[in-house]
Write an enzyme that holds these catalytic residues in place. Structure first.
Site, PDB file in Angstrom:
ATOM      1  N   HIS A 189       0.844  -1.189   0.000  1.00 48.07           N
ATOM      2  CA  HIS A 189       0.000   0.000   0.000  1.00 48.07           C
ATOM      3  C   HIS A 189       0.877   1.236   0.000  1.00 48.07           C
ATOM      4  O   HIS A 189       2.095   1.156   0.134  1.00 48.07           O
ATOM      5  CB  HIS A 189      -0.979   0.012   1.181  1.00 48.07           C
ATOM      6  CG  HIS A 189      -0.362   0.325   2.510  1.00 48.07           C
ATOM      7  ND1 HIS A 189      -1.032   0.982   3.509  1.00 48.07           N
ATOM      8  CD2 HIS A 189       0.870   0.077   3.015  1.00 48.07           C
ATOM      9  CE1 HIS A 189      -0.248   1.117   4.569  1.00 48.07           C
ATOM     10  NE2 HIS A 189       0.906   0.563   4.293  1.00 48.07           N
ATOM     11  N   CYS A 213       5.792   6.536   4.147  1.00 41.96           N
ATOM     12  CA  CYS A 213       4.652   5.689   3.774  1.00 41.96           C
ATOM     13  C   CYS A 213       3.920   6.204   2.529  1.00 41.96           C
ATOM     14  O   CYS A 213       3.020   5.537   2.020  1.00 41.96           O
ATOM     15  CB  CYS A 213       3.670   5.567   4.930  1.00 41.96           C
ATOM     16  SG  CYS A 213       4.356   4.645   6.316  1.00 41.96           S
ATOM     17  N   HIS A 261       4.988   0.387  -0.493  1.00 45.03           N
ATOM     18  CA  HIS A 261       5.754  -0.524   0.351  1.00 45.03           C
ATOM     19  C   HIS A 261       4.825  -1.648   0.802  1.00 45.03           C
ATOM     20  O   HIS A 261       3.618  -1.561   0.614  1.00 45.03           O
ATOM     21  CB  HIS A 261       6.361   0.219   1.561  1.00 45.03           C
ATOM     22  CG  HIS A 261       5.340   0.817   2.462  1.00 45.03           C
ATOM     23  ND1 HIS A 261       4.632   1.969   2.142  1.00 45.03           N
ATOM     24  CD2 HIS A 261       4.881   0.415   3.664  1.00 45.03           C
ATOM     25  CE1 HIS A 261       3.793   2.248   3.125  1.00 45.03           C
ATOM     26  NE2 HIS A 261       3.923   1.325   4.063  1.00 45.03           N
ATOM     27  N   HIS A 311       3.755  -5.005   3.644  1.00 47.04           N
ATOM     28  CA  HIS A 311       3.737  -5.522   5.010  1.00 47.04           C
ATOM     29  C   HIS A 311       3.220  -6.954   4.986  1.00 47.04           C
ATOM     30  O   HIS A 311       2.470  -7.342   4.098  1.00 47.04           O
ATOM     31  CB  HIS A 311       2.775  -4.729   5.905  1.00 47.04           C
ATOM     32  CG  HIS A 311       3.106  -3.289   6.052  1.00 47.04           C
ATOM     33  ND1 HIS A 311       4.117  -2.842   6.870  1.00 47.04           N
ATOM     34  CD2 HIS A 311       2.551  -2.192   5.484  1.00 47.04           C
ATOM     35  CE1 HIS A 311       4.165  -1.520   6.803  1.00 47.04           C
ATOM     36  NE2 HIS A 311       3.229  -1.102   5.971  1.00 47.04           N
ATOM     37  N   HIS A 349      -1.345 -10.722  -1.249  1.00 46.32           N
ATOM     38  CA  HIS A 349      -0.549 -10.380  -2.428  1.00 46.32           C
ATOM     39  C   HIS A 349      -1.285  -9.417  -3.361  1.00 46.32           C
ATOM     40  O   HIS A 349      -1.344  -9.617  -4.570  1.00 46.32           O
ATOM     41  CB  HIS A 349      -0.077 -11.639  -3.165  1.00 46.32           C
ATOM     42  CG  HIS A 349       1.050 -12.306  -2.442  1.00 46.32           C
ATOM     43  ND1 HIS A 349       0.835 -13.102  -1.335  1.00 46.32           N
ATOM     44  CD2 HIS A 349       2.387 -12.265  -2.634  1.00 46.32           C
ATOM     45  CE1 HIS A 349       1.998 -13.545  -0.889  1.00 46.32           C
ATOM     46  NE2 HIS A 349       2.961 -13.046  -1.655  1.00 46.32           N
ATOM     47  N   GLU A 395       0.500  -4.219  11.760  1.00 50.81           N
ATOM     48  CA  GLU A 395       1.218  -3.854  10.540  1.00 50.81           C
ATOM     49  C   GLU A 395       2.700  -4.193  10.636  1.00 50.81           C
ATOM     50  O   GLU A 395       3.323  -4.597   9.658  1.00 50.81           O
ATOM     51  CB  GLU A 395       1.033  -2.355  10.279  1.00 50.81           C
ATOM     52  CG  GLU A 395       1.626  -1.885   8.978  1.00 50.81           C
ATOM     53  CD  GLU A 395       1.397  -0.413   8.745  1.00 50.81           C
ATOM     54  OE1 GLU A 395       0.322  -0.060   8.238  1.00 50.81           O
ATOM     55  OE2 GLU A 395       2.297   0.380   9.071  1.00 50.81           O
TER      56      GLU A 395
END
Length: 138
Positions: free
Chosen positions: A26, A36, A40, A42, A77, A124
């Site tokens: 996201h 952010c 990137h 998570h 994914h 996260e």
């Protein structure tokens, strides 16, 4: 991963907790998001708490596999920004927790035994997580 989370006081006889994880990317397209703002990823870890007084005909509040399939097939994914539920908002961890709650509750509302999703926790990173609890659980 074995994790203990804050519990939610409730009047129900049964409580189910499901831990799961998925990987997704996201970005938060806002200046105040700092690093952010760039794409990137998570590995999100979730805990979903469901409660109710009645079990379904199989003896479940809801089948654990049904919960995993509901979330994993949707988000694993993927790029969260590409999901329609994030069209008018940024896919922050807070918004993700709320959207997961809504998705789960919509599924529960279609079941005969009518359990309630009373808490969604989205981790996260190893040190950062969000808890979403709906204001009223009826």
């Amino acid at each position: 991963m074995q994790q203990f989370y804050p519990s939610v006081p409730h009047p129900y006889s049964f409580e189910l907790n499901k831990d799961m994880h998925f990987s997704a990317a996201h970005y938060i397209p806002a200046d105040e998001a700092g690093k952010c703002a760039k794409m990137h990823g998570h590995t999100y870890h979730l805990n979903i708490t469901i409660a109710g007084d009645r079990l379904n005909r199989t003896g479940f509040l809801i089948d654990f596999k049904q919960l995993k399939d509901l979330i994993h097939k949707r988000y694993d994914h993927s790029v969260l920004n590409d999901h329609p539920e994030f069209t008018d908002t940024f896919p922050t961890t807070e918004q993700l927790a709320q959207q997961i709650h809504e998705l789960v509750q919509e599924t529960l509302d279609r079941s005969d035994n009518q359990p309630k999703c009373i808490q969604v926790i989205v981790r996260e990173t190893p040190t950062s997580y969000v808890i979403y609890r709906p204001k009223e659980v009826s």
